[in-house]
Write an enzyme that holds these catalytic residues in place. Structure first.
Site, PDB file in Angstrom:
ATOM      1  N   LYS A   1      -1.846   9.134   6.877  1.00  0.00           N
ATOM      2  CA  LYS A   1      -2.109   9.833   5.751  1.00  0.00           C
ATOM      3  C   LYS A   1      -3.337   9.159   5.097  1.00  0.00           C
ATOM      4  O   LYS A   1      -3.202   8.013   4.713  1.00  0.00           O
ATOM      5  CB  LYS A   1      -0.830   9.885   4.908  1.00  0.00           C
ATOM      6  CG  LYS A   1      -0.792  10.635   3.430  1.00  0.00           C
ATOM      7  CD  LYS A   1      -0.991   9.445   2.390  1.00  0.00           C
ATOM      8  CE  LYS A   1      -0.817   8.093   2.364  1.00  0.00           C
ATOM      9  NZ  LYS A   1      -1.158   7.313   1.240  1.00  0.00           N
TER      10      LYS A   1
ATOM     11  N   PRO B   1      -1.423   0.408  11.555  1.00  0.00           N
ATOM     12  CA  PRO B   1      -0.927  -0.968  10.813  1.00  0.00           C
ATOM     13  C   PRO B   1       0.052  -0.704   9.655  1.00  0.00           C
ATOM     14  O   PRO B   1      -0.018   0.489   9.185  1.00  0.00           O
ATOM     15  CB  PRO B   1      -2.273  -1.214  10.086  1.00  0.00           C
ATOM     16  CG  PRO B   1      -3.305   0.039  10.326  1.00  0.00           C
ATOM     17  CD  PRO B   1      -2.808   0.611  11.330  1.00  0.00           C
ATOM     18  N   VAL B   2       0.632  -1.605   9.356  1.00  0.00           N
ATOM     19  CA  VAL B   2       1.978  -1.613   8.586  1.00  0.00           C
ATOM     20  C   VAL B   2       1.393  -2.070   6.848  1.00  0.00           C
ATOM     21  O   VAL B   2       0.380  -2.837   6.905  1.00  0.00           O
ATOM     22  CB  VAL B   2       3.090  -2.426   8.828  1.00  0.00           C
ATOM     23  CG1 VAL B   2       4.035  -2.715   7.774  1.00  0.00           C
ATOM     24  CG2 VAL B   2       3.652  -1.886  10.065  1.00  0.00           C
TER      25      VAL B   2
ATOM     26  N   ILE C   1      -1.821   3.950   4.304  1.00  0.00           N
ATOM     27  CA  ILE C   1      -1.883   5.292   5.327  1.00  0.00           C
ATOM     28  C   ILE C   1      -0.577   5.744   5.626  1.00  0.00           C
ATOM     29  O   ILE C   1      -0.631   6.490   6.625  1.00  0.00           O
ATOM     30  CB  ILE C   1      -3.147   5.021   6.532  1.00  0.00           C
ATOM     31  CG1 ILE C   1      -2.294   3.855   7.363  1.00  0.00           C
ATOM     32  CG2 ILE C   1      -4.372   4.689   6.173  1.00  0.00           C
ATOM     33  CD1 ILE C   1      -3.049   3.539   8.548  1.00  0.00           C
TER      34      ILE C   1
ATOM     35  N   SER D   1       5.965   6.200   5.954  1.00  0.00           N
ATOM     36  CA  SER D   1       6.360   7.543   5.174  1.00  0.00           C
ATOM     37  C   SER D   1       6.282   8.450   6.261  1.00  0.00           C
ATOM     38  O   SER D   1       7.086   9.616   6.447  1.00  0.00           O
ATOM     39  CB  SER D   1       5.391   7.636   4.089  1.00  0.00           C
ATOM     40  OG  SER D   1       5.381   6.625   3.134  1.00  0.00           O
TER      41      SER D   1
ATOM     42  N   ASP E   1       5.889   8.975  -0.791  1.00  0.00           N
ATOM     43  CA  ASP E   1       4.613   9.464  -0.001  1.00  0.00           C
ATOM     44  C   ASP E   1       5.371  10.483   1.167  1.00  0.00           C
ATOM     45  O   ASP E   1       4.536  11.038   2.090  1.00  0.00           O
ATOM     46  CB  ASP E   1       3.774   8.285   0.594  1.00  0.00           C
ATOM     47  CG  ASP E   1       2.434   8.470   0.239  1.00  0.00           C
ATOM     48  OD1 ASP E   1       1.442   7.575   0.591  1.00  0.00           O
ATOM     49  OD2 ASP E   1       2.049   9.134  -0.704  1.00  0.00           O
TER      50      ASP E   1
HETATM   51  C1  LIG Z   1      -0.187   4.694  -3.218  1.00  0.00           C
HETATM   52  C2  LIG Z   1       0.343   5.706  -2.339  1.00  0.00           C
HETATM   53  C3  LIG Z   1      -0.518   6.947  -2.375  1.00  0.00           C
HETATM   54  O1  LIG Z   1      -0.388   8.274  -1.454  1.00  0.00           O
HETATM   55  O2  LIG Z   1       0.391   5.766  -0.868  1.00  0.00           O
HETATM   56  P1  LIG Z   1       0.369   4.261   0.281  1.00  0.00           P
HETATM   57  O3  LIG Z   1      -0.673   3.181  -0.680  1.00  0.00           O
HETATM   58  O4  LIG Z   1       1.649   3.748  -0.199  1.00  0.00           O
HETATM   59  O5  LIG Z   1      -0.040   4.841   1.323  1.00  0.00           O
HETATM   60  C4  LIG Z   1       1.729   6.510  -2.654  1.00  0.00           C
HETATM   61  O6  LIG Z   1       1.835   6.974  -3.990  1.00  0.00           O
HETATM   62  C5  LIG Z   1       2.770   5.221  -2.646  1.00  0.00           C
HETATM   63  O7  LIG Z   1       4.030   5.730  -2.163  1.00  0.00           O
HETATM   64  P2  LIG Z   1       5.307   5.030  -1.442  1.00  0.00           P
HETATM   65  O8  LIG Z   1       4.506   3.929  -0.393  1.00  0.00           O
HETATM   66  O9  LIG Z   1       5.871   5.754  -0.736  1.00  0.00           O
HETATM   67  O10 LIG Z   1       5.729   4.406  -2.656  1.00  0.00           O
HETATM   68  P3  LIG Z   1       7.181   3.870  -2.777  1.00  0.00           P
HETATM   69  O11 LIG Z   1       7.639   3.026  -1.572  1.00  0.00           O
HETATM   70  O12 LIG Z   1       7.928   4.974  -2.983  1.00  0.00           O
HETATM   71  O13 LIG Z   1       6.964   3.034  -4.188  1.00  0.00           O
HETATM   72  C6  LIG Z   1       6.698   1.687  -4.076  1.00  0.00           C
HETATM   73  C7  LIG Z   1       6.460   1.025  -5.182  1.00  0.00           C
HETATM   74  O14 LIG Z   1       5.075   1.541  -5.727  1.00  0.00           O
HETATM   75  C8  LIG Z   1       5.103   1.783  -7.132  1.00  0.00           C
HETATM   76  N1  LIG Z   1       4.392   3.300  -7.330  1.00  0.00           N
HETATM   77  C9  LIG Z   1       4.852   4.100  -6.177  1.00  0.00           C
HETATM   78  C10 LIG Z   1       4.021   5.491  -6.192  1.00  0.00           C
HETATM   79  C11 LIG Z   1       3.614   5.963  -7.436  1.00  0.00           C
HETATM   80  N2  LIG Z   1       3.192   7.189  -7.726  1.00  0.00           N
HETATM   81  N3  LIG Z   1       3.671   4.938  -8.582  1.00  0.00           N
HETATM   82  C12 LIG Z   1       4.264   3.885  -8.621  1.00  0.00           C
HETATM   83  O15 LIG Z   1       4.169   2.859  -9.396  1.00  0.00           O
HETATM   84  C13 LIG Z   1       6.620   1.677  -7.765  1.00  0.00           C
HETATM   85  O16 LIG Z   1       6.346   0.301  -8.160  1.00  0.00           O
HETATM   86  C14 LIG Z   1       7.267   1.666  -6.494  1.00  0.00           C
HETATM   87  O17 LIG Z   1       8.657   0.901  -6.596  1.00  0.00           O
HETATM   88  N1  LIG Z   2       8.607   2.933  10.231  1.00  0.00           N
HETATM   89  C1  LIG Z   2       7.809   1.879   9.463  1.00  0.00           C
HETATM   90  N2  LIG Z   2       6.511   1.726   9.442  1.00  0.00           N
HETATM   91  C2  LIG Z   2       5.651   1.102   8.801  1.00  0.00           C
HETATM   92  N3  LIG Z   2       6.630   0.303   7.824  1.00  0.00           N
HETATM   93  C3  LIG Z   2       7.753   0.397   7.402  1.00  0.00           C
HETATM   94  C4  LIG Z   2       8.460   1.462   8.427  1.00  0.00           C
HETATM   95  N4  LIG Z   2       9.509   1.415   8.004  1.00  0.00           N
HETATM   96  C5  LIG Z   2       9.949   0.521   6.768  1.00  0.00           C
HETATM   97  N5  LIG Z   2       8.567   0.105   6.856  1.00  0.00           N
HETATM   98  C6  LIG Z   2       8.146  -0.832   5.510  1.00  0.00           C
HETATM   99  O1  LIG Z   2       7.527  -0.092   4.498  1.00  0.00           O
HETATM  100  C7  LIG Z   2       6.254  -0.906   4.035  1.00  0.00           C
HETATM  101  C8  LIG Z   2       5.081  -0.180   4.492  1.00  0.00           C
HETATM  102  O2  LIG Z   2       5.147   1.057   4.785  1.00  0.00           O
HETATM  103  P1  LIG Z   2       3.645   1.721   5.091  1.00  0.00           P
HETATM  104  O3  LIG Z   2       4.246   3.422   5.153  1.00  0.00           O
HETATM  105  O4  LIG Z   2       3.387   1.283   6.450  1.00  0.00           O
HETATM  106  O5  LIG Z   2       2.912   1.318   4.194  1.00  0.00           O
HETATM  107  P2  LIG Z   2       1.669   2.315   3.502  1.00  0.00           P
HETATM  108  O6  LIG Z   2       2.108   3.437   2.795  1.00  0.00           O
HETATM  109  O7  LIG Z   2       0.894   1.376   2.414  1.00  0.00           O
HETATM  110  O8  LIG Z   2       0.735   2.637   4.679  1.00  0.00           O
HETATM  111  C9  LIG Z   2       6.547  -2.426   4.623  1.00  0.00           C
HETATM  112  O9  LIG Z   2       7.333  -2.990   3.584  1.00  0.00           O
HETATM  113  C10 LIG Z   2       7.450  -2.078   5.749  1.00  0.00           C
HETATM  114  O10 LIG Z   2       8.151  -3.139   6.006  1.00  0.00           O
END
Ligand SMILES: C[C@@](CO)(OP(=O)(O)O)[C@H](O)COP(=O)(O)OP(=O)(O)OC[C@H]1O[C@@H](n2ccc(N)nc2=O)[C@H](O)[C@@H]1O
Ligand SMILES: Nc1ncnc2c1ncn2[C@@H]1O[C@H](COP(=O)(O)OP(=O)(O)O)[C@@H](O)[C@H]1O
Length: 316
Positions: free
Chosen positions: A32, A120-121, A125, A129, A162
């Protein structure tokens, strides 16, 4: 022998897009990418940040693979180049999504998931999720749920911010904390290069580094997100998102300064029209006008930075 040796010397072409055959109870979990990510402010209540983001998805060479073998026990095995050390999988987002769906659907049919991690974790991206969303799609199919069954979205929302946008991985606007999704957009496929420098960046600390208090608006919130209705031509689309931003880029740079090196590496490549971080990082993307330029750039960067994860792909 000589012919084979000569063949082996030819570097394997970087796949821009390869539609691998995916069997019945299996799905791709594409990366993503947030082409834009405006933070509007930090909302009262849960303290999450309200976002406005154009989300797109990468092609089949930039995603995880997930399969489900129906059976009596919910289980998960994880393999693949980015799987990390073997260990318990109860906390994996695939298992968390499955448990949230089981709470919505009595007597949910389950089975053993096999996840091949290639993304990558903690990379910005949505790898985890997207895996969780893939698990919900497969369980929905196994249990005869329509793709828009409300239980799937309810389980997605409980699994993570996400996960809802990854449930139907097509380009769309995402608002709120990921729960407000716009309609799927028909956008021109964008040739891109994705780079991750191999430094995991957890999401929460990046949002924290914005320094917004609950109820506070982001200083740039008044700058409206560009309108995207009907923008289907590649150059027009790139021109439209150029003035937009990723408001998490600056705070992420304080957490992982190497992100600056990946952005510079992209901007140095001929034909790179835009370089920006995705999500909360550390992955960055570069947009190119042509696939050939993206493949050449990915090849050059991969050759110069052996420790970086580099993919040429199409975003749509
Ligand atoms: C930033 C975004 C943008 O698409 O993507 P990633 O960088 O993770 O890929 C997302 O909003 C991430 O979504 P996701 O990674 O599922 O976040 P979650 O695990 O639900 O939240 C992790 C922590 O990030 C913070 N959080 C997350 C989303 C949001 N809109 N506001 C927040 O403040 C909160 O502190 C939450 O406890
Ligand atoms: N299937 C999975 N793939 C990647 N990370 C995972 C998974 N299940 C749980 N996690 C945990 O979720 C967090 C990262 O999620 P990820 O979606 O890879 O991050 P991002 O949204 O930043 O790309 C890490 O703390 C990881 O240990």
């Amino acid at each position: 022998m000589r012919l084979w040796a000569r063949c082996r010397r030819v570097p394997r072409p970087l796949p821009v897009e390869r539609d691998a055959h995916v069997p019945a109870f299996a799905t791709r979990a594409p990366a993503k990418i947030n082409l834009t990510l405006h933070v509007l402010g930090r909302r009262p209540g849960d303290g999450y940040h309200a976002l406005e983001s154009l989300v797109v998805f990468a092609g089949s060479n930039a995603g995880d693979l997930l399969a489900l073998e129906p059976g009596p026990v919910l289980d998960l095995t994880v393999t693949g180049p980015t799987a990390g050390p073997a260990g318990p999988t109860d906390d994996n987002l695939v298992m968390r999504a499955a448990r949230h769906l089981a709470a919505e659907i009595p007597n949910l049919k389950v089975g053993r998931f096999r996840l091949v991690k290639r993304l990558p974790v903690a990379a910005g991206i949505g790898g985890g999720s997207s895996d969780a969303a893939g698990a919900l799609r497969l369980l929905g199919r196994l249990n005869g749920l329509s793709p828009d069954h409300p239980a799937l979205m309810a389980a997605a929302r409980r699994t993570g911010a996400d996960v809802p946008v990854c449930l139907d991985p097509r380009a769309r606007m995402m608002r709120g904390a990921g729960e407000a999704l716009g309609p799927a957009l028909t956008l021109a496929p964008l040739p891109a290069v994705l780079i991750n420098p191999g430094v995991p960046v957890e999401t929460a600390p990046v949002f924290r580094a914005l320094g917004l208090t609950v109820g506070e608006a982001h200083p740039l919130a008044a700058q409206a997100h560009p309108a995207l209705d009907g923008v289907e031509e590649r150059d027009a689309l790139i021109a439209r998102i150029l003035p937009a931003r990723n408001d998490l880029e600056a705070p992420a740079l304080t957490v992982a300064p190497v992100i600056g090196d990946t952005l510079a590496a992209l901007r140095d490549q001929p034909g790179c029209r835009l370089a920006r971080m995705s999500g909360s990082g550390a992955t960055v993307f570069g947009l190119f006008g042509h696939r050939s330029a993206a493949v050449a750039a990915a090849r050059a960067i991969a050759a110069a930075q052996a420790g970086w994860w580099v993919r040429a792909t199409l975003l749509r």
